[in-house]
Scaffold this motif. Structure first.
Motif, PDB file in Angstrom:
ATOM      1  N   VAL A 205       0.836  -1.199   0.000  1.00 31.85           N
ATOM      2  CA  VAL A 205       0.000   0.000   0.000  1.00 31.85           C
ATOM      3  C   VAL A 205       0.871   1.249   0.000  1.00 31.85           C
ATOM      4  O   VAL A 205       0.585   2.222  -0.702  1.00 31.85           O
ATOM      5  N   VAL A 206       1.950   1.238   0.777  1.00 34.57           N
ATOM      6  CA  VAL A 206       2.885   2.365   0.782  1.00 34.57           C
ATOM      7  C   VAL A 206       3.427   2.604  -0.625  1.00 34.57           C
ATOM      8  O   VAL A 206       3.487   3.741  -1.107  1.00 34.57           O
ATOM      9  N   ALA A 207       3.804   1.528  -1.295  1.00 35.45           N
ATOM     10  CA  ALA A 207       4.338   1.645  -2.646  1.00 35.45           C
ATOM     11  C   ALA A 207       3.267   2.146  -3.613  1.00 35.45           C
ATOM     12  O   ALA A 207       3.545   2.969  -4.496  1.00 35.45           O
ATOM     13  N   ASP A 208       2.057   1.661  -3.451  1.00 31.55           N
ATOM     14  CA  ASP A 208       0.964   2.094  -4.321  1.00 31.55           C
ATOM     15  C   ASP A 208       0.675   3.578  -4.118  1.00 31.55           C
ATOM     16  O   ASP A 208       0.437   4.316  -5.085  1.00 31.55           O
ATOM     17  N   ASN A 209       0.688   4.036  -2.867  1.00 36.50           N
ATOM     18  CA  ASN A 209       0.486   5.458  -2.594  1.00 36.50           C
ATOM     19  C   ASN A 209       1.548   6.308  -3.281  1.00 36.50           C
ATOM     20  O   ASN A 209       1.251   7.343  -3.886  1.00 36.50           O
ATOM     21  N   ALA A 210       2.791   5.871  -3.172  1.00 41.15           N
ATOM     22  CA  ALA A 210       3.891   6.622  -3.787  1.00 41.15           C
ATOM     23  C   ALA A 210       3.748   6.648  -5.305  1.00 41.15           C
ATOM     24  O   ALA A 210       4.088   7.650  -5.958  1.00 41.15           O
ATOM     25  N   ALA A 211       3.247   5.567  -5.870  1.00 43.09           N
ATOM     26  CA  ALA A 211       3.123   5.487  -7.322  1.00 43.09           C
ATOM     27  C   ALA A 211       1.977   6.343  -7.851  1.00 43.09           C
ATOM     28  O   ALA A 211       2.039   6.845  -8.979  1.00 43.09           O
ATOM     29  N   ARG A 212       0.936   6.545  -7.037  1.00 44.37           N
ATOM     30  CA  ARG A 212      -0.263   7.228  -7.530  1.00 44.37           C
ATOM     31  C   ARG A 212      -0.326   8.706  -7.160  1.00 44.37           C
ATOM     32  O   ARG A 212      -1.153   9.448  -7.676  1.00 44.37           O
ATOM     33  N   ALA A 213       0.523   9.173  -6.254  1.00 51.75           N
ATOM     34  CA  ALA A 213       0.381  10.522  -5.704  1.00 51.75           C
ATOM     35  C   ALA A 213       0.966  11.585  -6.620  1.00 51.75           C
ATOM     36  O   ALA A 213       2.052  11.426  -7.175  1.00 51.75           O
ATOM     37  N   VAL A 214       0.246  12.680  -6.758  1.00 54.20           N
ATOM     38  CA  VAL A 214       0.743  13.877  -7.446  1.00 54.20           C
ATOM     39  C   VAL A 214      -0.020  15.056  -6.851  1.00 54.20           C
ATOM     40  O   VAL A 214      -1.148  14.905  -6.370  1.00 54.20           O
ATOM     41  N   ILE A 215       0.590  16.235  -6.872  1.00 51.16           N
ATOM     42  CA  ILE A 215      -0.018  17.421  -6.273  1.00 51.16           C
ATOM     43  C   ILE A 215      -0.447  18.393  -7.361  1.00 51.16           C
ATOM     44  O   ILE A 215       0.310  18.670  -8.294  1.00 51.16           O
ATOM     45  N   LEU A 216      -1.660  18.900  -7.251  1.00 53.28           N
ATOM     46  CA  LEU A 216      -2.106  20.012  -8.081  1.00 53.28           C
ATOM     47  C   LEU A 216      -1.624  21.292  -7.418  1.00 53.28           C
ATOM     48  O   LEU A 216      -2.084  21.654  -6.340  1.00 53.28           O
ATOM     49  N   ASP A 217      -0.675  21.961  -8.045  1.00 49.18           N
ATOM     50  CA  ASP A 217      -0.057  23.161  -7.476  1.00 49.18           C
ATOM     51  C   ASP A 217      -0.799  24.401  -7.974  1.00 49.18           C
ATOM     52  O   ASP A 217      -1.664  24.326  -8.846  1.00 49.18           O
ATOM     53  N   ASP A 218      -0.442  25.568  -7.403  1.00 44.93           N
ATOM     54  CA  ASP A 218      -1.051  26.814  -7.835  1.00 44.93           C
ATOM     55  C   ASP A 218      -0.071  27.728  -8.560  1.00 44.93           C
ATOM     56  O   ASP A 218      -0.420  28.861  -8.903  1.00 44.93           O
ATOM     57  N   GLY A 219       1.159  27.235  -8.807  1.00 42.70           N
ATOM     58  CA  GLY A 219       2.137  28.050  -9.505  1.00 42.70           C
ATOM     59  C   GLY A 219       2.639  29.222  -8.695  1.00 42.70           C
ATOM     60  O   GLY A 219       3.139  30.209  -9.251  1.00 42.70           O
ATOM     61  N   ARG A 220       2.536  29.102  -7.374  1.00 43.81           N
ATOM     62  CA  ARG A 220       2.968  30.179  -6.487  1.00 43.81           C
ATOM     63  C   ARG A 220       3.761  29.580  -5.332  1.00 43.81           C
ATOM     64  O   ARG A 220       3.706  28.372  -5.085  1.00 43.81           O
ATOM     65  N   THR A 221       4.457  30.439  -4.598  1.00 43.15           N
ATOM     66  CA  THR A 221       5.179  29.999  -3.412  1.00 43.15           C
ATOM     67  C   THR A 221       4.586  30.627  -2.162  1.00 43.15           C
ATOM     68  O   THR A 221       5.234  30.732  -1.134  1.00 43.15           O
ATOM     69  N   THR A 222       3.340  31.019  -2.219  1.00 40.63           N
ATOM     70  CA  THR A 222       2.697  31.773  -1.151  1.00 40.63           C
ATOM     71  C   THR A 222       2.205  30.868  -0.037  1.00 40.63           C
ATOM     72  O   THR A 222       1.572  29.847  -0.291  1.00 40.63           O
ATOM     73  N   ASN A 223       2.492  31.268   1.191  1.00 42.04           N
ATOM     74  CA  ASN A 223       1.885  30.642   2.360  1.00 42.04           C
ATOM     75  C   ASN A 223       0.727  31.541   2.784  1.00 42.04           C
ATOM     76  O   ASN A 223       0.927  32.637   3.301  1.00 42.04           O
ATOM     77  N   PHE A 224      -0.491  31.084   2.569  1.00 44.93           N
ATOM     78  CA  PHE A 224      -1.667  31.913   2.790  1.00 44.93           C
ATOM     79  C   PHE A 224      -2.039  32.053   4.263  1.00 44.93           C
ATOM     80  O   PHE A 224      -2.985  32.773   4.584  1.00 44.93           O
ATOM     81  N   THR A 225      -1.318  31.384   5.144  1.00 49.16           N
ATOM     82  CA  THR A 225      -1.632  31.473   6.571  1.00 49.16           C
ATOM     83  C   THR A 225      -0.778  32.504   7.298  1.00 49.16           C
ATOM     84  O   THR A 225      -0.980  32.718   8.487  1.00 49.16           O
TER      85      THR A 225
END
Length: 887
Positions: A417-437
């Motif tokens: 399952v750990v391997a499957d998670n690593a294989a399937r994960a990707v992040i939708l980014d916003d093209g920014r480096t902003t920390n909104f908090t």
């Protein structure tokens, strides 16, 4: 239990050539700096740090990149295999490491090159080992370590692995009486020509012009040249153009790191604002349909250049000259002013139509390329959306899974399952480096968060526009082709499906029971205690308690009203006959009237219903003395029209002292009920075991890394004590039901204790295909309703109502007015961080029960054929219910 941070610790996302900016960001986000600490570095260390330079590539710098120079003062070579040089900013937080290889000769030097700066036209040098750490030009700490384990934030002096240590400037960690002097873009700190080493940074180092010496260098005659001395520049005439694919190479790093190259590409992504300070070039005419079996090198590259990003536009064909580097795994060109030229248009680029590559090498061949992602992508993480404007995705039609919710801890199945998670994960980014908090960004709105088009775990995403495959912060990312500016409208280049439901699924039966963690519902407010400190909104107004007192919930009456409105709406729509509550205020512990909080909640429920339809079970006389109780407790509410309490309330109150099972958890409470319209009684038991986030007192409470987190032995002891207690309470009732937040996923050891005691999990029994909690982008259930054989025979159905765990935390009452857009609504969504669990029951117990073995459960929860979960009256087989004899 609330997810405290995104998967990667990121005090600041800003790309920087000076790690001093990281320290500023840490201060801005409230990270505590450690006190100054000296390391017990030996004066006879076999290898020493001879020089440290962090101003490379900055304005007025002597060289184009940072470096760390090592020296062997001994008479024999030293093998450096397995060693690292590590760097932390002046605060001492956030160590980064560069692995070392080979050996260093007796009396010889070894030069470790670090991050390149933006000015690639500056002189270079020949490094023996290439790293990519961006060190501060003025202050920080460098450690030579004989292992690859990152150093801790505190107690560095106690680490036997530290061979040598140099803190410079305002560094909190150093060797000896004080830190070495501060540096600048033009200066380093170095030892004298004799490499004097007394294990005292203040005495051993002076600041001066940098003099990098490596294994192939000649020892400079004067390690501190006069200020007028200027290093000989390297030739600046660019070589002939090189194809981007040649720069990228076929491995995970460019074969041309450190070289100055010229290349040509079309601008496919452009980031003039938002912090990325660059753009993406892709070879003209590339993209479109790709065969990943034959496509072996990326045709695109990121250009880091604040100096030229304003000189180019999307769609331009551009020739650039810059230096190749690997920035934390991303191949990039650093291009200086005047080194980008817009050319006549060439063949356009087409977005590559590819499904997500599960293989890391295939992803490398697509790095920075324009993509039209194919296949299904499911939302798996919305927690960091509030902070960084990013959404965790999983390729496929289900979120990433908690391994120990699917398989036994430490098993090969869990590793899969750990391997499957690593294989399937990707992040939708916003093209920014902003920390909104952070306070300086509080007027902004994080992208992708919306009340119009909610982003929810389990929903799917459609890419309305192409993206580029970016790599950063240890993760692959789909980056938009321009920075996304959030406004809460849902207009952000992607479309999310909405998996929300307005009510739980039909669980059947005559009555029903539920479990609901209400996320620190406190009616004693933070503002009422002068010692309380608040989390504040963007105007400085408190919204919930941060620290300093026993209160844990709302700061003032307006905050409580917002929190309460959501909880009341959720419980009302849940419409269970009996609800077990966790994380509700223990009013007596705070010096208030006993049961004040639960009485207030019941009053609010009745006001919303317009009738007296709810009541609560008073606290049991069996509870331990107040000093042994926690400030949060368990409670039971019910609808008298459906059920009637039978006998007195019960509690497991004799095991709450130090060294006892519930010394670090909330005591289980219980109440027997009978259907008001007639039927058989059942016992309802509410539980809240020790959390995973901190270590309890038992030897097995340390986190062993098997996925069960901290305090597993505590939870096993609590499960064992609970099973023994309820065994003595079962007489006179037709069914025992254990409900609550067990802080253990479905296949973990505490749950196995209860399965072995004859209980089955309703989630498994009724093939529920979602989970009650989301942590670090992985879904699993910490909340359970467990049924003994008699209760299972009466159970008619079950559901987990996903209204909380998958929702963005921006919707929570505790984040009210934290952003430029208000996301609060008096609805059920994000009323807590746990989802309620609901089970239906028949009023009457069947006249006979048949012992069976649960044979198969769906793939999402990963139960394997032949798993036994105790006894019950039926088994789920392919979605159907069948009764039969146990094997």
């Amino acid at each position: 239990m609330t997810d405290p941070t995104p998967p990667s610790a990121r005090a600041s996302r800003a790309r920087s050539t000076a790690a001093a900016l990281t320290a500023v960001a840490l201060a801005a986000t409230g990270v505590a700096f450690p006190v100054a600490a000296t390391a017990a570095v030996s004066a006879d260390a076999p290898v020493i740090i001879n020089e440290v330079y962090g101003g490379g590539g900055n304005s007025g710098a002597a060289y184009n990149r940072d470096f760390i120079e090592l020296y062997n003062p001994g008479t024999a070579p030293v093998d450096l295999a397995g060693w690292t040089v590590q760097y932390a900013p002046s605060s001492g937080n956030g160590w980064q490491a560069t692995p070392l290889t080979g050996s260093i000769a007796a009396g010889g030097s070894l030069l470790v090159g670090q991050a390149f700066g933006s000015n690639s036209a500056l002189p270079g040098y020949t490094a023996d080992i290439d790293g990519s750490i961006a060190m501060s030009s003025s202050n920080g700490t460098v450690a030579l370590v004989d292992s690859d384990t990152l150093l801790p934030t505190t107690d560095v002096a106690a680490q036997a692995s530290v061979v040598d240590l140099v803190g410079y400037g305002s560094a909190a960690i150093f060797a000896g009486s004080g830190a070495a002097p501060a540096t600048s873009n033009a200066t380093s700190v170095s030892r004298d020509a004799a490499h004097t080493h007394t294990a005292d940074n203040a005495a051993d180092f002076t600041a001066g012009a940098p003099t990098p010496v490596g294994s192939s260098s000649e020892e400079p005659g004067d390690p501190t040249p006069t200020p007028t001395a200027t290093p000989t520049p390297t030739p600046t005439t660019p070589p002939a153009p090189v194809a981007i694919a040649q720069i990228q190479g076929t491995g995970d790093a460019s074969p041309m790191v450190g070289q100055t190259v010229t290349t040509v590409g079309i601008v496919t992504a452009h980031y003039p604002t938002g912090g990325l300070n660059g753009y993406v070039l892709q070879t003209p005419g590339t993209g479109g349909p790709l065969d990943l079996d034959e496509h072996d090198a990326s045709d695109a590259i990121f250009v880091y250049s604040s100096a030229t990003v304003g000189d180019v536009s999307p769609g331009d064909t551009v020739q650039v000259t810059g230096q190749v580097s690997e920035f934390y795994g991303l191949t990039q060109l650093s291009v200086a002013s005047g080194q980008a030229t817009v050319l006549a248009d060439q063949a356009p680029v087409a977005a590559a139509s590819v499904a997500w590559p599960r293989d890391e090498a295939e992803r490398e061949t697509l790095e920075s390329m324009l993509l039209d992602p194919q296949g299904t992508y499911t939302v798996s993480n919305t927690y960091s959306t509030n902070s960084y404007g990013e959404v965790g995705l999983a390729f496929g039609d289900e979120p990433l899974r908690q391994p120990t919710d699917v398989a036994l801890p430490g098993s090969a199945e869990a590793a899969a399952v750990v391997a499957d998670n690593a294989a399937r994960a990707v992040i939708l980014d916003d093209g920014r480096t902003t920390n909104f908090t952070t306070s300086n960004n509080s007027s902004l709105t994080p992208p992708y968060v919306s009340l119009v088009e909610p982003v929810v775990v389990g929903g799917t995403v459609v890419f309305d526009e192409p993206v580029v495959l970016h790599y950063g912060f240890d993760a692959w990312r789909f980056a938009p082709v321009a920075p996304v500016v959030g406004d809460g409208s849902g207009d952000d280049g992607v479309s999310f499906s909405n998996p929300r439901t307005v009510a739980p699924g039909d669980v059947g039966g005559d009555i029903s029971v539920a479990s609901f963690n209400v996320l620190n519902y406190f009616t004693t407010l933070g503002e009422q205690n002068p010692s309380c400190q608040a989390y504040t909104d963007r105007t400085g107004d408190g919204n919930n308690v941060r620290t300093g007192c026993d209160q844990r919930g709302a700061w003032d009456g307006e905050d409580l009203a917002r929190q309460q409105a959501k909880i009341v709406a959720a419980i009302g729509a849940l419409d269970a006959s009996v609800v077990g509550l966790m994380e509700i205020e223990n009013s007596a512990k705070l010096g208030e009237t006993v049961d004040e909080a639960v009485a207030t909640l019941v009053e609010a429920l009745n006001d919303a219903a317009g009738a007296e339809i709810w009541a609560f079970v008073p606290s049991s006389a069996d509870l331990p003395p107040l000093p042994e109780q926690d400030v949060i407790t368990n409670a039971i509410i019910y609808q008298p029209a459906d059920v009637t309490p039978v006998g007195a309330a019960l509690a497991l109150g004799d095991q709450s002292g130090s060294g006892e099972a519930f010394g670090n958890a909330r005591e289980p409470i219980a109440q027997a009920f009978a259907p008001t319209a007639g039927g058989d009684a059942f016992l309802f038991v509410v539980n809240h075991f020790k959390s995973k986030g901190s270590e309890g007192p038992w030897p097995g409470d340390a986190d062993t890394g098997d996925g069960q987190g901290s305090s597993n032995e505590s939870r096993v002891r609590q499960a064992t004590a609970l099973a023994a207690w309820v065994e003595g309470l079962a007489e006179g009732v037709d069914g025992v039901i254990l409900a609550g937040d067990f802080n253990a996923y479905s296949r973990e050891e505490p749950m196995q204790v209860l399965y072995d005691a004859g209980f089955v999990d309703a989630e498994a029994t009724f093939d529920i295909d979602t989970s009650s909690y989301s942590f670090s982008g992985q879904s699993g259930s910490l909340d359970h309703i467990l049924l003994d054989a008699d209760a299972r025979a009466r159970a008619t159905g079950g559901d987990i109502w996903n209204i909380n765990s998958g929702e963005s935390v921006a919707l929570e009452y505790s984040r009210y007015n934290n952003h430029g857009t208000l996301f609060h609504a008096d609805d059920v969504y994000r009323s807590s961080d746990h989802d309620p669990v609901l089970v239906g029951l028949s009023a009457d117990a069947p006249t006979e029960t048949t012992e069976i073995q649960v044979l198969t459960i769906n793939d999402f929860h990963g139960r394997l054929e032949g798993d036994s979960y105790g006894v019950a009256g039926a088994a789920v087989i392919g979605g159907a219910v069948a009764e039969f004899e146990a094997a």
